[in-house]
Motif scaffolding. Structure first.
Motif, PDB file in Angstrom:
ATOM      1  N   LEU A 161     -67.704  37.606 -76.426  1.00  0.00           N
ATOM      2  CA  LEU A 161     -66.599  38.562 -76.367  1.00  0.00           C
ATOM      3  C   LEU A 161     -66.931  39.786 -77.210  1.00  0.00           C
ATOM      4  CD1 LEU A 161     -63.677  36.099 -77.216  1.00  0.00           C
ATOM      5  CD2 LEU A 161     -64.099  37.069 -74.945  1.00  0.00           C
ATOM      6  N   LYS A 190     -59.908  39.001 -63.529  1.00  0.00           N
ATOM      7  CA  LYS A 190     -60.593  40.133 -64.149  1.00  0.00           C
ATOM      8  C   LYS A 190     -59.631  41.262 -64.483  1.00  0.00           C
ATOM      9  CE  LYS A 190     -64.539  43.239 -63.559  1.00  0.00           C
ATOM     10  NZ  LYS A 190     -65.732  43.564 -62.754  1.00  0.00           N
ATOM     11  N   GLY A 227     -65.728  34.378 -73.089  1.00  0.00           N
ATOM     12  CA  GLY A 227     -65.982  35.490 -72.195  1.00  0.00           C
ATOM     13  C   GLY A 227     -67.226  35.239 -71.360  1.00  0.00           C
ATOM     14  N   GLN A 228     -67.447  36.113 -70.388  1.00  0.00           N
ATOM     15  CA  GLN A 228     -68.623  35.976 -69.528  1.00  0.00           C
ATOM     16  C   GLN A 228     -69.884  36.500 -70.210  1.00  0.00           C
ATOM     17  OE1 GLN A 228     -67.879  37.474 -65.609  1.00  0.00           O
ATOM     18  NE2 GLN A 228     -69.801  36.719 -64.784  1.00  0.00           N
ATOM     19  N   ILE A 244     -62.726  33.994 -69.504  1.00  0.00           N
ATOM     20  CA  ILE A 244     -62.397  35.400 -69.311  1.00  0.00           C
ATOM     21  C   ILE A 244     -63.600  36.104 -68.682  1.00  0.00           C
ATOM     22  CG2 ILE A 244     -61.505  37.473 -70.424  1.00  0.00           C
ATOM     23  CD1 ILE A 244     -60.842  35.659 -72.868  1.00  0.00           C
ATOM     24  N   THR A 252     -67.308  41.489 -71.680  1.00  0.00           N
ATOM     25  CA  THR A 252     -65.925  41.053 -71.797  1.00  0.00           C
ATOM     26  C   THR A 252     -65.328  41.711 -73.027  1.00  0.00           C
ATOM     27  OG1 THR A 252     -66.503  38.917 -70.812  1.00  0.00           O
ATOM     28  CG2 THR A 252     -64.379  39.069 -71.917  1.00  0.00           C
ATOM     29  N   ASP A 287     -66.072  39.118 -67.208  1.00  0.00           N
ATOM     30  CA  ASP A 287     -66.370  40.473 -67.664  1.00  0.00           C
ATOM     31  C   ASP A 287     -65.305  41.431 -67.161  1.00  0.00           C
ATOM     32  OD1 ASP A 287     -68.615  39.788 -69.070  1.00  0.00           O
ATOM     33  OD2 ASP A 287     -70.048  40.495 -67.578  1.00  0.00           O
TER      34      ASP A 287
END
Length: 361
Positions: free
Chosen positions: A116, A26, A79-80, A55, A85, A57
């Motif tokens: 993202l 992170k 991304g999360q 990836i 993110t 947040d």
């Protein structure tokens, strides 16, 4: 240091059996950059197996770093969450330019972005006459963006490959002027298009798209998208160069009164030739507000100097911008992309990434 970061982001890959996966700690922007560099090398060939960069947040601050290149193929940046993110750069305003400022410059084939936010934080209102600040400069082929938020003002998204096919779904793109621009056949499905303030006081007008799509048959197609307007009046598109195509199908306008009467900018930058069309536009309540007809005379002036005399030549082209039912039926993903079905590929990627992301929790 670089080697230790590489080992760190590859640790997750060792633990996985079915997929090549890199996990980014992170807020660790250095690990993210190292992972992208490693992915470029590992997936240098077009037939490389899919490689996932996960990836969580967080805020990934690239500072003034621009043009982080993604040259590998079949790379997925996941991304999360779209709003959680965030990857940002902030170029100096002296570096302003469409080919100078992007967060990512993609050059690969079949690369995939999901969940993202890409924010180019160049100080737009301090940049003067132009504030070109790109989030994704896409020189690649068959890129898919799924739930990607792109935040900037001018030239936010730039499809920079005149033979490309790209697909953007359930995403959000913000900007002021020409903020969706470039070449290729690009399909925007259920995207939220947000026109920001053209100037700091809200005066001026916005133009959403500036295509120069001359070497592919379809150009930009916006299907079931929603346009949210902040302050400034706007137009759908203006011609950048060549014979651009830009089609708006089943658009929802949250502030239809902010759309200028011609609906498309009649002042072409370098061309009066275009295929700019609209069909099935509705307001926020779902009421059809499509004009029965909308003929626009597109104009362009060219100047040349002959001795002490400036000669101005005016070019004009009058077009109908409202599609008939039969014309609108031509615009399908199958017709535009042939055997490439990015909408179905997203369904498969969703299943895979859900499983992978559970391991982060």
């Amino acid at each position: 240091m670089k080697r230790s970061l590489f080992l760190m982001v590859c640790l997750w890959a060792v633990m996985m059996q079915a997929q090549e996966v890199m996990y980014i700690p992170k807020n660790d922007v250095k690990a993210l950059l190292v992972a992208i560099e490693a992915a470029n090398k590992k997936n240098a060939e077009k037939d490389s197996k899919p490689l996932y960069i996960l990836i969580p947040d967080g805020f990934y601050d690239l500072g003034e770093t621009v043009l982080t290149k993604i040259t590998g193929h079949n790379i997925a940046l996941i991304g999360q969450s779209m709003t959680g993110t965030v990857i940002q750069n902030k170029p100096d305003i002296k570096q302003e330019g469409i080919s100078k400022t992007a967060i990512f410059q993609n050059r690969g084939t079949n690369n995939y972005f999901q969940d993202l936010t890409l924010r180019n934080a160049l100080d737009y209102y301090a940049a003067g006459a132009a504030g070109r600040a790109v989030t994704l400069q896409d020189k690649g082929q068959r890129t898919i963006c799924n739930r990607v938020c792109m935040l900037s003002y001018q030239d936010t998204y730039y499809s920079d490959n005149d033979q490309s096919q790209h697909y953007i779904q359930d995403s959000e793109i913000h900007g002021t002027v020409d903020f969706i621009c470039g070449d290729g056949d690009v399909w925007f499905e259920r995207c939220k298009i947000v026109t920001e303030k053209r100037t700091s006081d809200g005066s001026g007008r916005n133009v959403i798209a500036a295509p120069k799509t001359s070497k592919t048959p379809w150009g930009y197609i916006f299907n079931r998208c929603t346009v949210e307007n902040i302050v400034s009046n706007f137009e759908y598109a203006r011609g950048w160069n060549g014979t651009p195509h830009c089609i708006w199908l089943h658009t929802t306008l949250l502030s239809p009164e902010k759309l200028n009467p011609t609906r498309f900018d009649y002042r072409g930058m370098n061309t009066v030739q275009n295929d700019f069309k609209e069909y099935g536009t509705v307001d926020a309540e779902g009421r059809d507000i499509t004009p029965k007809t909308n003929q626009v005379t597109f104009t362009m002036s060219k100047k040349k100097q002959e001795g002490n005399v400036e000669i101005v030549t005016e070019h004009n082209s009058t077009r109908e911008t409202i599609l008939t039912d039969a014309q609108a039926e031509r615009y399908t993903i199958g017709n535009v992309f042939g055997d490439w079905r990015p909408d179905k590929l997203i369904q498969k990627m969703e299943k895979t990434t859900r499983k992978l992301m559970k391991r982060l929790q």
